[in-house]
Design an enzyme around this catalytic site. Structure first.
Site, mmCIF file in Angstrom:
data_model
loop_
_atom_site.group_PDB
_atom_site.id
_atom_site.type_symbol
_atom_site.label_atom_id
_atom_site.label_comp_id
_atom_site.label_asym_id
_atom_site.label_seq_id
_atom_site.Cartn_x
_atom_site.Cartn_y
_atom_site.Cartn_z
ATOM 1 N N SER A 138 2.253 2.097 3.496
ATOM 2 C CA SER A 138 0.696 1.755 3.548
ATOM 3 C C SER A 138 0.324 2.465 5.265
ATOM 4 O O SER A 138 -0.420 1.925 5.459
ATOM 5 C CB SER A 138 0.121 0.687 3.742
ATOM 6 O OG SER A 138 1.077 0.275 2.150
ATOM 7 N N ARG A 153 -0.680 10.134 10.427
ATOM 8 C CA ARG A 153 -0.694 9.542 12.134
ATOM 9 C C ARG A 153 -0.440 8.135 11.404
ATOM 10 O O ARG A 153 -0.361 7.355 10.355
ATOM 11 C CB ARG A 153 -2.006 9.383 12.340
ATOM 12 C CG ARG A 153 -2.988 9.129 11.762
ATOM 13 C CD ARG A 153 -4.044 9.424 12.170
ATOM 14 N NE ARG A 153 -5.022 9.779 11.496
ATOM 15 C CZ ARG A 153 -5.175 9.967 10.005
ATOM 16 N NH1 ARG A 153 -4.845 10.892 10.323
ATOM 17 N NH2 ARG A 153 -6.328 9.639 9.082
ATOM 18 N N ASP A 191 0.200 1.420 -0.600
ATOM 19 C CA ASP A 191 -0.517 -0.199 -1.507
ATOM 20 C C ASP A 191 -2.203 0.203 -1.880
ATOM 21 O O ASP A 191 -2.092 -0.586 -3.243
ATOM 22 C CB ASP A 191 -0.934 -1.130 -0.289
ATOM 23 C CG ASP A 191 -2.026 -0.364 0.687
ATOM 24 O OD1 ASP A 191 -2.471 0.772 1.021
ATOM 25 O OD2 ASP A 191 -1.947 -1.175 1.769
HETATM 26 C C1 BGC Z 1 -3.305 2.645 6.289
HETATM 27 C C2 BGC Z 1 -3.981 2.785 4.473
HETATM 28 C C3 BGC Z 1 -3.824 1.663 3.579
HETATM 29 C C4 BGC Z 1 -5.149 0.819 4.158
HETATM 30 C C5 BGC Z 1 -4.724 -0.664 4.198
HETATM 31 C C6 BGC Z 1 -4.577 1.998 6.791
HETATM 32 O O1 BGC Z 1 -4.107 1.566 8.276
HETATM 33 O O2 BGC Z 1 -3.741 3.946 6.804
HETATM 34 O O3 BGC Z 1 -2.720 4.264 4.251
HETATM 35 O O4 BGC Z 1 -4.146 2.140 2.443
HETATM 36 O O5 BGC Z 1 -4.133 0.879 5.583
HETATM 37 O O6 BGC Z 1 -3.180 -1.160 4.010
#
Ligand code: BGC
Length: 465
Positions: A138, A153, A191
């Protein structure tokens, strides 16, 4: 200035009017489009290579892992078809220092946990082939194919060296292979994409997958040929069949150039002191990782003006992130009297009745701002795709635990779309999602296997798949 006057000033800064919501949403739509354009923009709009809609008839057995902020979850999912599934799962706490530790330690920890789970689940059973696994990762990861994820990142306070710029799938696969665990990573999934697909497996009126948790983000289905940045990169079989494409927006990065967001000095300080300043402006105002910190910084500001906690030593509160989001969330849930015990027990700080009321009201403002700003991304996707009705599958700690989040979010959606009906008749609603990181990962792994068996592509022309 009195404490009450300082509070009134903060209240003004944290209040998001319907006009502002509309302004943000309209800018959001153009930023979503920019992210899909050839030149790109702040919002990554990552094609996730889920190229079909689930029907609910998918079947099979899959493993999934979900690397969350605090836990690693390993899941064995059995898709039964008919929108039904069963699963078994295990949680492994991610050791705190690992969030900012070494890359190998992270992959070995995941591989060890997975190995442990596979041994528990399958014992010494002889397996004919490797078990297919969907990896829910995620963080913003670019994908040229379903089984690839180059980390752009870290977000949400993670900061592990030598992972940004690398494909995380081979890093994980290598660690799995070193333990001789019979598992193959077949899909990398965000996610939000998992949430979208898991919920659509069970409910065809799902129009997006959303996470309002430690971080924030959304995913939806676009159509491949409407994505300018994929022009010239799509294999013929995808181009020819009007294929859908799940897009992981990564919209936590919305407005990194700060054109419309009503950021306060507290938001700016959070950003400046974060491991990645200048990134994820939107997320840093609304997501769970930051809400307690907003409250803490406001209180420290009042303290520095001698307006609150007068003549007290407040050292424990001066530690960054000393309050996680459960603080404002619990304070809102209980009454102001709860604040008294909480501040005494957690920080050894005594509070007056006025202070307690103001702290309580600050939590209400922080939670309301989060919910109202959060739906700008949702409304923008609806406007972009001309969705006028549907279910927005939602998950995450803020959605599930922060008091009144859903009602406030719906009210803000109504401020934007002006439905002017009874809230129970709102045509676009946030509903609790199915388990995206388990069931979603399994359905995506299954959809991928089906495509590969039918000799269909699951990546760009240049990708190996
Ligand atoms: C991430 C995402 C993720 C979201 C929720 C963000 O900080 O960059 O990829 O879907 O958090 O978990």
């Amino acid at each position: 200035m009195s404490l009450q006057e300082a509070f009134e000033k903060t209240k003004k800064e944290l209040t998001v009017t319907p006009e502002k919501l509309n302004e943000i949403t309209n800018h959001f739509v153009s930023e979503l489009n920019k992210g899909l354009s050839k030149t790109g923009g702040n919002i990554p709009m990552i094609p996730g290579w889920v190229l079909s809609y689930p029907t609910g008839d998918e079947t099979g057995e899959y493993l999934a892992i979900d690397l969350g902020g605090t836990n690693l979850r390993v899941v064995r999912v059995t898709l039964l078809g008919n929108s039904k599934f069963t699963y078994e799962s295990e949680k492994y706490a991610i050791p705190g220092p690992m969030r900012t530790g070494k890359s190998e330690d992270l992959w070995n920890f995941i591989a060890d946990s997975l190995d442990d789970f596979v041994k528990i689940q399958y014992g010494s059973a002889k397996l004919n082939s490797k078990l297919p696994l969907g990896f829910t990762f995620s963080y913003p990861a670019s994908q040229n194919a379903i089984n690839e994820g180059i980390l752009q990142r870290w977000t949400k306070g993670f900061d592990i060296e030598n992972v940004e710029g690398h494909d995380v799938v081979p890093l994980l696969q290598k660690a799995i292979d070193s333990k001789n665990t019979p598992v193959e990573v077949v899909a990398l999934i965000n996610d939000t994409t998992g949430t979208l697909v898991a919920s659509k497996y069970c409910d065809p009126s799902t129009i997006m997958g959303l996470i309002f948790g430690t971080g924030c983000n959304g995913a939806y289905y676009d159509i491949c040929k409407d994505i300018p940045k994929l022009e010239g990169k799509l294999p013929n079989d995808i181009l020819n069949d009007d294929s859908p494409m799940a897009i992981n927006c990564e919209y936590g990065a919305f407005d990194n150039e700060w054109a419309v967001l009503p950021r306060t000095k507290y938001d700016i300080q959070i950003d400046n002191e974060s491991p990645r300043p200048g990134q994820q402006y939107y997320e840093k105002m609304i997501a769970g990782y930051y809400l307690g910190e907003v409250l803490r910084l406001i209180l420290l500001d009042y303290y520095s003006q001698n307006l609150i906690f007068k003549n007290q030593d407040i050292k424990p509160l001066q530690v960054p992130f000393a309050m996680d989001t459960s603080f404002p969330s619990r304070i809102e849930e209980h009454s102001a009297t709860f604040v008294e015990k909480l501040f005494l027990d957690s920080f050894n700080i005594k509070t007056t009745e006025e202070e307690r009321n103001i702290i309580h009201d600050l939590c209400l403002l922080i939670g309301t701002r989060s919910a109202r700003l959060s739906v700008c991304g949702v409304a923008a996707i609806c406007k972009k795709r001309n969705y006028t009705s549907g279910h927005c599958a939602s998950d995450g700690s803020v959605f599930n635990k922060y008091p009144h989040f859903k009602e406030r979010a719906h009210e803000a959606l109504n401020d934007i779309f002006q439905w002017n009906t009874d809230p129970k008749d709102y045509p676009i609603t946030l509903i609790h999602a199915e388990d995206g990181s388990g069931v979603g990962a399994a359905v995506i792994a299954c959809l991928t296997e089906k495509r590969l068996l039918a000799n269909k592509s699951v990546g760009t022309i240049d990708s190996k798949l």
